[in-house]
Each structure stands twice: as C-alpha cells, then as structure tokens.
Design an enzyme around this catalytic site. Structure first.
Site, PDB file in Angstrom:
ATOM      1  N   GLU A 120       6.338  -6.094  -5.379  1.00 43.94           N
ATOM      2  CA  GLU A 120       7.575  -5.366  -5.653  1.00 43.94           C
ATOM      3  C   GLU A 120       8.288  -4.943  -4.386  1.00 43.94           C
ATOM      4  OE1 GLU A 120       6.368  -3.390  -9.913  1.00 43.94           O
ATOM      5  OE2 GLU A 120       6.159  -2.139  -8.158  1.00 43.94           O
ATOM      6  N   CYS A 133      12.309  -0.566   0.790  1.00 42.00           N
ATOM      7  CA  CYS A 133      10.865  -0.346   0.891  1.00 42.00           C
ATOM      8  C   CYS A 133      10.191  -1.690   0.615  1.00 42.00           C
ATOM      9  CB  CYS A 133      10.463   0.719  -0.142  1.00 42.00           C
ATOM     10  SG  CYS A 133       8.721   1.099  -0.124  1.00 42.00           S
ATOM     11  N   CYS A 140      -3.543  -3.567  -3.079  1.00 47.91           N
ATOM     12  CA  CYS A 140      -3.996  -2.899  -1.866  1.00 47.91           C
ATOM     13  C   CYS A 140      -5.492  -2.668  -1.973  1.00 47.91           C
ATOM     14  CB  CYS A 140      -3.273  -1.557  -1.700  1.00 47.91           C
ATOM     15  SG  CYS A 140      -3.681  -0.751  -0.143  1.00 47.91           S
ATOM     16  N   CYS A 144      -6.498   4.502  -2.478  1.00 47.31           N
ATOM     17  CA  CYS A 144      -6.168   5.932  -2.394  1.00 47.31           C
ATOM     18  C   CYS A 144      -6.078   6.440  -3.833  1.00 47.31           C
ATOM     19  CB  CYS A 144      -4.850   6.140  -1.664  1.00 47.31           C
ATOM     20  SG  CYS A 144      -4.895   5.492   0.011  1.00 47.31           S
ATOM     21  N   CYS A 147      -2.769   6.879  -5.847  1.00 43.01           N
ATOM     22  CA  CYS A 147      -1.789   5.792  -5.749  1.00 43.01           C
ATOM     23  C   CYS A 147      -2.044   4.716  -6.801  1.00 43.01           C
ATOM     24  CB  CYS A 147      -1.853   5.184  -4.356  1.00 43.01           C
ATOM     25  SG  CYS A 147      -0.856   3.694  -4.188  1.00 43.01           S
ATOM     26  N   GLU A 196      -1.409  -2.189   2.728  1.00 44.39           N
ATOM     27  CA  GLU A 196      -1.581  -1.542   4.034  1.00 44.39           C
ATOM     28  C   GLU A 196      -1.118  -2.544   5.095  1.00 44.39           C
ATOM     29  OE1 GLU A 196      -2.596   1.369   5.802  1.00 44.39           O
ATOM     30  OE2 GLU A 196      -2.036  -0.054   7.355  1.00 44.39           O
ATOM     31  N   SER A 227       4.341   2.191   7.893  1.00 42.43           N
ATOM     32  CA  SER A 227       3.505   3.280   7.401  1.00 42.43           C
ATOM     33  C   SER A 227       2.060   2.808   7.259  1.00 42.43           C
ATOM     34  CB  SER A 227       4.038   3.720   6.036  1.00 42.43           C
ATOM     35  OG  SER A 227       3.170   4.655   5.466  1.00 42.43           O
ATOM     36  N   SER A 249       0.085   8.109   6.548  1.00 46.21           N
ATOM     37  CA  SER A 249      -0.211   8.757   5.266  1.00 46.21           C
ATOM     38  C   SER A 249      -1.376   9.712   5.487  1.00 46.21           C
ATOM     39  CB  SER A 249      -0.595   7.703   4.227  1.00 46.21           C
ATOM     40  OG  SER A 249       0.450   6.795   4.052  1.00 46.21           O
ATOM     41  N   LEU A 250      -1.066  10.940   5.816  1.00 43.28           N
ATOM     42  CA  LEU A 250      -2.128  11.895   6.148  1.00 43.28           C
ATOM     43  C   LEU A 250      -2.698  12.510   4.861  1.00 43.28           C
ATOM     44  CD1 LEU A 250      -3.575  13.155   8.570  1.00 43.28           C
ATOM     45  CD2 LEU A 250      -1.920  15.026   8.473  1.00 43.28           C
ATOM     46  N   HIS A 251      -1.871  13.195   4.112  1.00 44.33           N
ATOM     47  CA  HIS A 251      -2.167  13.680   2.763  1.00 44.33           C
ATOM     48  C   HIS A 251      -3.233  14.770   2.667  1.00 44.33           C
ATOM     49  CE1 HIS A 251       0.494  10.616   1.486  1.00 44.33           C
ATOM     50  NE2 HIS A 251      -0.329   9.618   1.646  1.00 44.33           N
ATOM     51  N   ASN A 328       3.994  11.668  -7.673  1.00 40.23           N
ATOM     52  CA  ASN A 328       4.667  10.926  -8.737  1.00 40.23           C
ATOM     53  C   ASN A 328       3.625  10.438  -9.737  1.00 40.23           C
ATOM     54  OD1 ASN A 328       7.426  10.912  -7.712  1.00 40.23           O
ATOM     55  ND2 ASN A 328       6.574   9.733  -6.021  1.00 40.23           N
ATOM     56  N   CYS A 371       7.254   6.662  -4.694  1.00 41.16           N
ATOM     57  CA  CYS A 371       6.085   6.507  -3.831  1.00 41.16           C
ATOM     58  C   CYS A 371       4.793   6.538  -4.630  1.00 41.16           C
ATOM     59  CB  CYS A 371       6.023   7.648  -2.836  1.00 41.16           C
ATOM     60  SG  CYS A 371       6.991   7.323  -1.408  1.00 41.16           S
TER      61      CYS A 371
HETATM   62  S1  SF4 Z   1      -1.254   4.759  -0.737  1.00 34.85           S
HETATM   63 FE1  SF4 Z   1      -0.817   2.847   0.390  1.00 34.85          FE
HETATM   64  S2  SF4 Z   1      -2.790   2.389   1.386  1.00 34.85           S
HETATM   65 FE2  SF4 Z   1      -3.272   3.841  -0.251  1.00 34.85          FE
HETATM   66  S3  SF4 Z   1      -3.800   2.558  -2.039  1.00 34.85           S
HETATM   67 FE3  SF4 Z   1      -1.577   3.018  -2.155  1.00 34.85          FE
HETATM   68  S4  SF4 Z   1      -0.581   1.246  -1.197  1.00 34.85           S
HETATM   69 FE4  SF4 Z   1      -2.754   1.235  -0.540  1.00 34.85          FE
END
Ligand code: SF4
Length: 401
Positions: A120, A133, A140, A144, A147, A196, A227, A249-251, A328, A371
C-alpha cells in the site's frame, strides 16, 4: 545484485537471497535501474558503448523527468530504436487494485506487484504540503504489537523499481509530470509505509537516489524522511549513503515496555539506539531527528514516561522533535488510545523542556490508512492470524520474564 527476502520472525528476520523477478512478458523493466544499469541493459540489447550511454541518458530523462510510459512517445529517439526498445524493455508501474479516498482527503492505494504481492501507499494532502507515505516491504518482520502491518504473515522486500514506482504512480495520479521544482502537490516523502526500510537497505537506497536525482524525480533530501524501528547497525550507513532525514519509532522509554511493543528492542536497546541517533551524520538543529511515539493508554503515556523521554533526549544531546501519535485502532488490537487529556499532558511536559512535541492529527482513519493501520485488504485478519498473534504475544511475554 539479488533482492533479499525476509522470513517472518519474532525479532530478527532471516534474509534469504531472492533472484530478481523477471516480468511475466519477459521484458526488462527499466524503472528502478540506475543509469549505469540501464546502459548495461542497452549494451546487452546490442547497442555499442557510445550509443548505449547516450540512450541511457535520454531514457533516464524521459522516464523520471517527463514521466513517459511508452517508448513510442520519445520523439528524440529514432523510430526503429523505439521499436527495438519496446520489444526488449518496459516502463512499469505497480498495478492499482483499489484506490480509496478518506473524508479528510487522504488517499490510499492498494497496489499489486508483477508476482501478485499486495502493498500500500498513502498520500496525505495538507495546506502547505503533500506527503506520500511509501512502503518498503510487503508486510513486515518486526511484529510491533500496536501495528496492523506487523500481523501480516507474508513478507518480501520490494524492489527499487517497486519503491520508486510508488512515487511515479502518485505523480501520474496528481498529474505532476514533468518534474517541476516548484508548486507541486507531492512535496514530501516518508518511508513509513509497510515494512522496515533498513531491512531492505540497498533497494531503498537505490530508489531514493532516483527520487533525489536532479534529472530524475528531483525531490530534495531535506523533504524525504526514512523511518526506522531501530536497526542500529544500518543507521550510520543510511546517513552516509542516503543522507535523508531520520525518524525513529521509539514508542517507549523503558526496556520492559519497549521490549513488548517494539520487539526489536530486545536486540538493539534504547541506549544503543539513541547513541546511533547522536552519531547519525548531518544531525543538527536544522535537521533534527524525529521520534515517533504512539500513545497507548496506561502503557507508555504517564508523566514519568514523558519526563524520562526528556531526560534521554537531553542525556544524548539530541537535536530532536517528538511526534505524538494517537493510537489508531485496528481489528484485534490489544491496546487503546490514550485519552486526549493524557496526550495533552504528556505533550506539555516534553514541550516545557524545550522540545517540540506536536500531537499528530490522525489522517485517513476511516479507510485504515493511518499510521500502523496498513495491511492489504486482500489479507483480512483471519482466525488463524488472531491465534498466531495470541501465541506470539504469550511467547513474547515469556521472553521478557
Ligand atoms: S511499526 Fe513499522 S516496523 Fe513495526 S511492525 Fe509496523 S511496519 Fe513493521
């Protein structure tokens, strides 16, 4: 060079060489090739060295500056040569499976590669800019936990052509050929779609070099952001060989929480990651590092978390800004978004320390384009996916205990 394919894994992908995919019609797609590679292909097609060099220059300009899709329209190339080119080569675009437009103007495309992989891209228009984007992988490997993309089972790297092809497709859709220095709708690119980017380094680098080429797509490196979730060993190379802005992407600011929500943290911890940020070439107050921080209710959103974030940024003396991203939601997610007051309080603590900490307005939520929501519609979440996610979550918990 072979593209790399990654097998899904909880923490670290296993890179496996995957030979370049030939097009089903046997022609070579020129999109994504360097000038040098185009010249070599032309020599292989029978042109002598001098003619190949000239044609490569003309083709580059036509493909990336003018947006040409057909050799037949390239009037500066003699007709018999155009016919020969069309027999051997193609100027591809990803296939568009579906395009959705959000009520806020965000557009999401579901794309399909020649070998049937879905990925996408999202275009986010704003008053003063338009940001594309871009995805770097199908799915991926990093899982995470907040995500949606990370729940996709199938993962493969996108080729340089598939990555730059997203930008070209957006230019087609926006009617922005030939490449203009000013007045564009598509002004910025973020490598923040699926995947990634630093696990697909060579293809991302080659694609972005085409995007930044003055006679190519002509976008300044200052308008491109890569990123990463923190692939520490590749960060210095990204700075040296690509040189675009860096987002991380610290989070989370504690090992326990980051280990859980960004499992890559178990391999490259927060201190190592922040040191790599401090060492990132070209970082200064004009080119700050962006830290992405998803706001998860009762997980990473306390005042103490905000103060620790400030302490870490100061400790590593980082020219930084923090983007606070309200979580989200997606089907099956185990988190909730922090309350708006909590997000504001968190932002104020960071902001009072002199660090910019805007709260990002979620864009395209209604079409799952925001996101962490990207996942191809073709791979709707299934019972098996949910079971796997539950199993991985308990494995992850065991790992941290
Ligand atoms: S936040 Fe980014 S690195 Fe983490 S699973 Fe999602 S797409 Fe992959």
């Amino acid at each position: 060079m072979n593209a790399l394919m990654s097998s899904p894994g909880l923490i670290d992908p296993v890179p496996v060489a995957r030979p370049p995919m030939p097009r089903s019609d046997g022609r070579v797609d020129l999109v994504g090739l360097t000038r040098e590679a185009i010249r070599e292909e032309l020599e292989r097609a029978g042109l002598d060295a001098k003619a190949a060099k000239l044609r490569a220059k003309q083709l580059w300009h036509q493909i990336y500056n003018r947006g040409a899709r057909e050799f037949a329209t390239m009037s500066e190339i003699a007709k018999p040569h155009r016919v020969l080119l069309a027999e051997r080569f193609a100027i591809g675009r990803p296939e568009v499976v579906e395009m959705q437009v959000s009520s806020d103007g965000t557009r999401k495309w579901l794309l399909r590669s020649d070998d049937g992989q879905d990925y996408e891209m999202v275009f986010i228009p704003d008053a003063d800019r338009g940001t594309l984007c871009v995805s770097s992988q199908v799915g991926c490997t990093l899982n995470c936990t907040f995500c949606f993309t990370g729940t996709m089972r199938l993962v493969r790297n996108l080729t340089a052509g598939e990555i730059v092809g997203q930008v070209m497709l957006a230019r087609d859709a926006l009617g922005e050929w030939p490449s203009q220095p000013d007045g564009r709708l598509l002004t910025n690119i973020v490598m923040m779609g699926m995947g990634e980017p630093l696990y697909n380094f060579d293809n991302v680098r080659d694609a972005l070099k085409i995007v930044m080429d003055g006679d190519g797509l002509g976008l300044s490196r200052r308008r491109i952001t890569l990123s990463t979730s923190g692939v520490v060993p590749m960060m210095a190379r990204a700075g040296a060989e690509i040189g675009v802005n860096l987002a991380v992407s610290l989070h989370a600011v504690t090992k326990a929480v980051r280990d859980e929500i960004v499992p890559l943290n178990r391999k490259y911890g927060i201190e190592e990651l922040l040191q790599a940020c401090a060492d990132y070439p070209g970082v200064n107050n004009a080119r700050r590092i962006t830290f992405e921080y998803v706001m998860l209710k009762d997980k990473n959103d306390s005042d103490a978390d905000a103060r620790e974030l400030v302490r870490l940024i100061r400790h590593y003396d980082l020219p930084a800004k923090v983007n606070l991203i309200p979580f989200n939601p997606w089907p099956g997610a185990n988190y909730e978004c922090s309350d708006p007051e909590r997000v504001r309080a968190f932002s104020m603590i960071v902001f009072s320390a002199g660090i910019s900490a805007p709260v990002r307005t979620p864009r395209g939520r209604d079409i799952m384009a925001a996101c962490g929501q990207l996942k191809s519609a073709a791979v709707k979440i299934s019972r098996a996916d949910l079971d796997r996610m539950a199993a991985e979550k308990s494995a992850a918990l065991e790992f941290t205990q």
